[in-house]
Design a protein around this motif. Sequence first.
Motif, PDB file in Angstrom:
ATOM      1  N   LEU A   8       0.718  -1.295   0.083  1.00  0.00           N
ATOM      2  CA  LEU A   8       0.068   0.107   0.124  1.00  0.00           C
ATOM      3  C   LEU A   8       0.659   1.201   0.064  1.00  0.00           C
ATOM      4  CD1 LEU A   8      -3.006  -0.380   2.236  1.00  0.00           C
ATOM      5  CD2 LEU A   8      -2.861  -0.074  -0.123  1.00  0.00           C
ATOM      6  N   SER A   9       2.026   1.122   0.614  1.00  0.00           N
ATOM      7  CA  SER A   9       2.702   2.481   0.657  1.00  0.00           C
ATOM      8  C   SER A   9       3.138   2.981  -0.472  1.00  0.00           C
ATOM      9  CB  SER A   9       3.873   2.266   1.531  1.00  0.00           C
ATOM     10  OG  SER A   9       4.849   1.531   0.393  1.00  0.00           O
ATOM     11  N   ASP A  10       3.068   4.588  -0.581  1.00  0.00           N
ATOM     12  CA  ASP A  10       3.268   5.250  -1.992  1.00  0.00           C
ATOM     13  C   ASP A  10       4.843   5.342  -2.015  1.00  0.00           C
ATOM     14  OD1 ASP A  10       3.860   7.039  -3.785  1.00  0.00           O
ATOM     15  OD2 ASP A  10       1.803   8.046  -3.523  1.00  0.00           O
ATOM     16  N   ASN A  11       5.540   4.796  -2.756  1.00  0.00           N
ATOM     17  CA  ASN A  11       6.863   4.870  -2.922  1.00  0.00           C
ATOM     18  C   ASN A  11       7.460   5.995  -3.768  1.00  0.00           C
ATOM     19  OD1 ASN A  11       6.447   3.480  -4.911  1.00  0.00           O
ATOM     20  ND2 ASN A  11       7.528   1.600  -4.422  1.00  0.00           N
ATOM     21  N   ARG A  12       6.677   6.636  -4.064  1.00  0.00           N
ATOM     22  CA  ARG A  12       7.098   7.775  -5.145  1.00  0.00           C
ATOM     23  C   ARG A  12       7.899   9.088  -4.331  1.00  0.00           C
ATOM     24  NH1 ARG A  12       1.747   9.250  -8.040  1.00  0.00           N
ATOM     25  NH2 ARG A  12       1.110   9.254  -5.845  1.00  0.00           N
ATOM     26  N   VAL A  13       9.058   9.468  -5.268  1.00  0.00           N
ATOM     27  CA  VAL A  13       9.671  10.429  -4.645  1.00  0.00           C
ATOM     28  C   VAL A  13       9.905  11.697  -5.713  1.00  0.00           C
ATOM     29  CG1 VAL A  13      11.148   9.343  -2.947  1.00  0.00           C
ATOM     30  CG2 VAL A  13      11.901   9.572  -5.414  1.00  0.00           C
ATOM     31  N   ILE A  14       9.913  12.923  -5.413  1.00  0.00           N
ATOM     32  CA  ILE A  14       9.715  14.047  -6.241  1.00  0.00           C
ATOM     33  C   ILE A  14      11.388  14.806  -6.139  1.00  0.00           C
ATOM     34  CG2 ILE A  14       8.629  15.443  -4.696  1.00  0.00           C
ATOM     35  CD1 ILE A  14       7.551  16.756  -7.408  1.00  0.00           C
ATOM     36  N   PHE A  22      12.179   2.344  -4.563  1.00  0.00           N
ATOM     37  CA  PHE A  22      11.681   0.877  -4.134  1.00  0.00           C
ATOM     38  C   PHE A  22      11.757   0.360  -2.788  1.00  0.00           C
ATOM     39  CE2 PHE A  22      12.163   1.146  -8.878  1.00  0.00           C
ATOM     40  CZ  PHE A  22      11.071   0.635  -9.170  1.00  0.00           C
ATOM     41  N   SER A  23      10.964  -0.378  -2.322  1.00  0.00           N
ATOM     42  CA  SER A  23      11.075  -0.940  -0.904  1.00  0.00           C
ATOM     43  C   SER A  23      11.325  -2.399  -1.037  1.00  0.00           C
ATOM     44  CB  SER A  23       9.861  -0.951  -0.176  1.00  0.00           C
ATOM     45  OG  SER A  23       8.694  -1.710  -0.656  1.00  0.00           O
ATOM     46  N   PHE A  24      11.616  -3.097   0.152  1.00  0.00           N
ATOM     47  CA  PHE A  24      12.079  -4.476   0.336  1.00  0.00           C
ATOM     48  C   PHE A  24      10.846  -5.331  -0.230  1.00  0.00           C
ATOM     49  CE2 PHE A  24      11.770  -8.270   2.832  1.00  0.00           C
ATOM     50  CZ  PHE A  24      12.921  -9.076   2.366  1.00  0.00           C
ATOM     51  N   LEU A  25       9.647  -4.856   0.003  1.00  0.00           N
ATOM     52  CA  LEU A  25       8.201  -5.652  -0.439  1.00  0.00           C
ATOM     53  C   LEU A  25       8.234  -5.678  -1.931  1.00  0.00           C
ATOM     54  CD1 LEU A  25       5.510  -5.034   1.791  1.00  0.00           C
ATOM     55  CD2 LEU A  25       6.410  -7.037   0.821  1.00  0.00           C
ATOM     56  N   ASP A  26       8.623  -4.564  -2.649  1.00  0.00           N
ATOM     57  CA  ASP A  26       8.468  -4.231  -4.045  1.00  0.00           C
ATOM     58  C   ASP A  26       9.427  -5.388  -4.746  1.00  0.00           C
ATOM     59  OD1 ASP A  26       6.921  -2.117  -4.172  1.00  0.00           O
ATOM     60  OD2 ASP A  26       8.507  -0.911  -3.824  1.00  0.00           O
ATOM     61  N   TYR A  27      10.715  -5.614  -4.094  1.00  0.00           N
ATOM     62  CA  TYR A  27      11.499  -6.453  -4.576  1.00  0.00           C
ATOM     63  C   TYR A  27      11.213  -8.005  -4.416  1.00  0.00           C
ATOM     64  CZ  TYR A  27      15.103  -3.121  -5.761  1.00  0.00           C
ATOM     65  OH  TYR A  27      15.662  -1.783  -6.213  1.00  0.00           O
ATOM     66  N   ILE A  28      10.645  -8.197  -3.233  1.00  0.00           N
ATOM     67  CA  ILE A  28       9.817  -9.433  -2.956  1.00  0.00           C
ATOM     68  C   ILE A  28       8.742  -9.875  -3.921  1.00  0.00           C
ATOM     69  CG2 ILE A  28       8.926 -10.993  -1.205  1.00  0.00           C
ATOM     70  CD1 ILE A  28      11.902 -10.682  -0.852  1.00  0.00           C
ATOM     71  N   LEU A  29       7.869  -8.656  -4.066  1.00  0.00           N
ATOM     72  CA  LEU A  29       6.563  -9.034  -4.759  1.00  0.00           C
ATOM     73  C   LEU A  29       7.294  -9.088  -6.283  1.00  0.00           C
ATOM     74  CD1 LEU A  29       4.223  -6.323  -3.108  1.00  0.00           C
ATOM     75  CD2 LEU A  29       3.746  -8.702  -3.121  1.00  0.00           C
ATOM     76  N   LYS A  61      19.562  -1.030  -5.474  1.00  0.00           N
ATOM     77  CA  LYS A  61      19.485   0.226  -5.730  1.00  0.00           C
ATOM     78  C   LYS A  61      21.254   0.746  -6.195  1.00  0.00           C
ATOM     79  CE  LYS A  61      16.635   3.069  -3.107  1.00  0.00           C
ATOM     80  NZ  LYS A  61      16.341   3.510  -1.932  1.00  0.00           N
ATOM     81  N   HIS A  62      21.905   0.262  -5.409  1.00  0.00           N
ATOM     82  CA  HIS A  62      23.230   0.496  -5.907  1.00  0.00           C
ATOM     83  C   HIS A  62      23.618  -0.014  -7.325  1.00  0.00           C
ATOM     84  CE1 HIS A  62      27.784   0.445  -5.138  1.00  0.00           C
ATOM     85  NE2 HIS A  62      27.516   1.542  -4.408  1.00  0.00           N
ATOM     86  N   LEU A  76      18.352  -7.091   7.356  1.00  0.00           N
ATOM     87  CA  LEU A  76      18.266  -7.534   6.137  1.00  0.00           C
ATOM     88  C   LEU A  76      17.449  -6.587   5.074  1.00  0.00           C
ATOM     89  CD1 LEU A  76      19.842 -10.203   5.021  1.00  0.00           C
ATOM     90  CD2 LEU A  76      17.317 -10.861   4.953  1.00  0.00           C
ATOM     91  N   PRO A  77      16.154  -6.399   5.126  1.00  0.00           N
ATOM     92  CA  PRO A  77      15.581  -5.710   4.405  1.00  0.00           C
ATOM     93  C   PRO A  77      16.180  -4.488   3.504  1.00  0.00           C
ATOM     94  CG  PRO A  77      14.019  -6.363   6.050  1.00  0.00           C
ATOM     95  CD  PRO A  77      15.507  -6.577   6.316  1.00  0.00           C
ATOM     96  N   GLN A  78      16.853  -3.678   4.671  1.00  0.00           N
ATOM     97  CA  GLN A  78      17.634  -2.400   4.128  1.00  0.00           C
ATOM     98  C   GLN A  78      18.960  -2.993   3.274  1.00  0.00           C
ATOM     99  OE1 GLN A  78      16.603  -2.595   7.576  1.00  0.00           O
ATOM    100  NE2 GLN A  78      17.599  -0.932   8.520  1.00  0.00           N
ATOM    101  N   GLN A  79      19.818  -4.134   3.529  1.00  0.00           N
ATOM    102  CA  GLN A  79      20.634  -4.297   2.960  1.00  0.00           C
ATOM    103  C   GLN A  79      20.318  -4.957   1.313  1.00  0.00           C
ATOM    104  OE1 GLN A  79      22.441  -7.439   5.474  1.00  0.00           O
ATOM    105  NE2 GLN A  79      23.226  -5.970   6.935  1.00  0.00           N
ATOM    106  N   VAL A  80      19.166  -5.507   1.380  1.00  0.00           N
ATOM    107  CA  VAL A  80      18.567  -6.069   0.106  1.00  0.00           C
ATOM    108  C   VAL A  80      18.225  -4.914  -0.864  1.00  0.00           C
ATOM    109  CG1 VAL A  80      16.714  -7.192  -1.178  1.00  0.00           C
ATOM    110  CG2 VAL A  80      17.672  -8.219   1.014  1.00  0.00           C
ATOM    111  N   VAL A  81      17.710  -3.834  -0.367  1.00  0.00           N
ATOM    112  CA  VAL A  81      17.385  -2.550  -1.093  1.00  0.00           C
ATOM    113  C   VAL A  81      18.407  -1.896  -1.450  1.00  0.00           C
ATOM    114  CG1 VAL A  81      16.030  -0.352  -1.108  1.00  0.00           C
ATOM    115  CG2 VAL A  81      14.944  -2.489  -0.169  1.00  0.00           C
ATOM    116  N   GLN A  82      19.303  -1.770  -0.583  1.00  0.00           N
ATOM    117  CA  GLN A  82      20.719  -1.009  -0.709  1.00  0.00           C
ATOM    118  C   GLN A  82      21.528  -1.555  -2.121  1.00  0.00           C
ATOM    119  OE1 GLN A  82      23.241  -1.359   2.369  1.00  0.00           O
ATOM    120  NE2 GLN A  82      24.379   0.637   1.982  1.00  0.00           N
ATOM    121  N   TYR A  83      21.504  -2.872  -1.977  1.00  0.00           N
ATOM    122  CA  TYR A  83      22.374  -3.643  -3.049  1.00  0.00           C
ATOM    123  C   TYR A  83      21.686  -3.443  -4.242  1.00  0.00           C
ATOM    124  CZ  TYR A  83      24.179  -6.822  -6.402  1.00  0.00           C
ATOM    125  OH  TYR A  83      24.767  -7.475  -7.414  1.00  0.00           O
TER     126      TYR A  83
END
Length: 484
Positions: A93-99, A236-243, A478-479, A469-476
């Motif tokens: 549900l979260s809105d993960n858009r940034v401007i 993107f969030s951890f959930l975005d990657y899992i989904l 994204k990088h 762990l979730p931040q580590q997954v996203v960080q990788y």
Amino acid sequence: LQLDRTETAVNNLNPAFAKKFIIDYHFEEVQKLKFALFDQDKSSTQLYEHDFLGEFSCTLGTIVSSKKITRTLLLGNGKPAGKGMITVTAQELSDNRVITLSMAGRKLDKKDLFGKSDPFLEFHKPGDDGKWMLVHRTEVIKYTLDPVWKPFTVPLVSLCDGDMEKLIKVVCYDYDSDGGHDFIGEFQTSVARLCEAQDASPLELECINPKKQKKKKNYKNSGIIIVKSCKITRDFSFLDYILGGCQLMFTVGIDFTASNGNPQEPSSLHYINPLGTNEYLSAIWAVGQIIQDYDSDKMFPALGFGAQLPPDWKVSHEFAINFNPRNPFCSGVEGIVQAYSACLPHIRFYGPTNFSPIINHVARFAAQATQQETASQYFILLIITDGVISDMDETRHAVVQASKLPMSIIIVGVGNADFAAMEFLDGDSRVLRSYTGEEAVRDIVQFVPFRNFRNVPKETLAKAVLAELPQQVVQYFKHQNLPP
């Protein structure tokens, strides 16, 4: 505990329920859910008044990792309840858009007697109380009437509650060190309007001072605010990657060095007491139970180190605990636990405590995964150990190399040894360096001493171990600029 229930679909054997259930998702917890279906006959709200049609239980992790699952409805005894099936779909549900906005000014009003202005901008949105609420303030640019501010990024939810049409107010001030900033001018706009700005054709908005506008007949404006560019992207969030289908590949490494004590004796950390547990098993259960929901085939390699193996009693620092080097995979966490218990009588505990072979073993697979163009696999190595690392230089080097790969390392320290070296690998306090001086690109090691969790529910251990762990997954990902 009943969370909620859907509407009733009248006279329908293939209902699609409109009601959505909103559930807070916590990766590091096992969140059990049960869906039970009933045929409504009476107007009663009591469930026992209606006919039970079958139920289905699973964890939230299972639903999230599959995005959509279809399963058979079961009776209370686990047998199918007729031909009924249930389909459950998940969406974040979260809105993960940034401007990201890049702003400048031109010919702003001069506010200082002896020089130019020191302009900055403030962005406001309407609050619930109808008053304007500050969302973002730019930096101050000194001595100029034609400022160019640094681009800045804010969550779209912060700037306009995710509503592109909502009015926002932009105010320009001249900075004064005593805090009495002089008002230059303002205007109202919306994100939809700001988005008209392109790199080639910037958007120009007049900065108006209402007082001056009232007083002076020929007043045009107090300068122009330029929107050089405006981009909306997804963070993107951890959930975005899992989904999006990313699988967590779980490997466990177990320390069989002599310092653990003879597994036949109750004082040993590998002693399996009559209740069938020890700290090694507790750690495997706590972590594995959560990770296994995110791996579709639930086949996990389990490796041992620091023992002599039959028949020639050579020391090995990466052996399959099921003694099948070509296929070290165990089926689910239960499979790891069985292989672990079965191998104990057949090996001789030895030493030294070398971590690098197992880290490099998993890194080889993680390196293969980098050849894929998508965020499809991420590797997690759980090392359970009782003590001091013998190959610290090689281990530091291995961790620094692994920090470039889609992998994380979780170390659970069992027993009462001195774990200073482990704290050092867990780069929370400072960046880890290899003996060659190379720095880790990101912190991938999480160390947890089991002794801090001996008298708490095992859920607490899982939380502490998996929190980063979730931040580590996203960080990788994204990088690597890899979207889900």
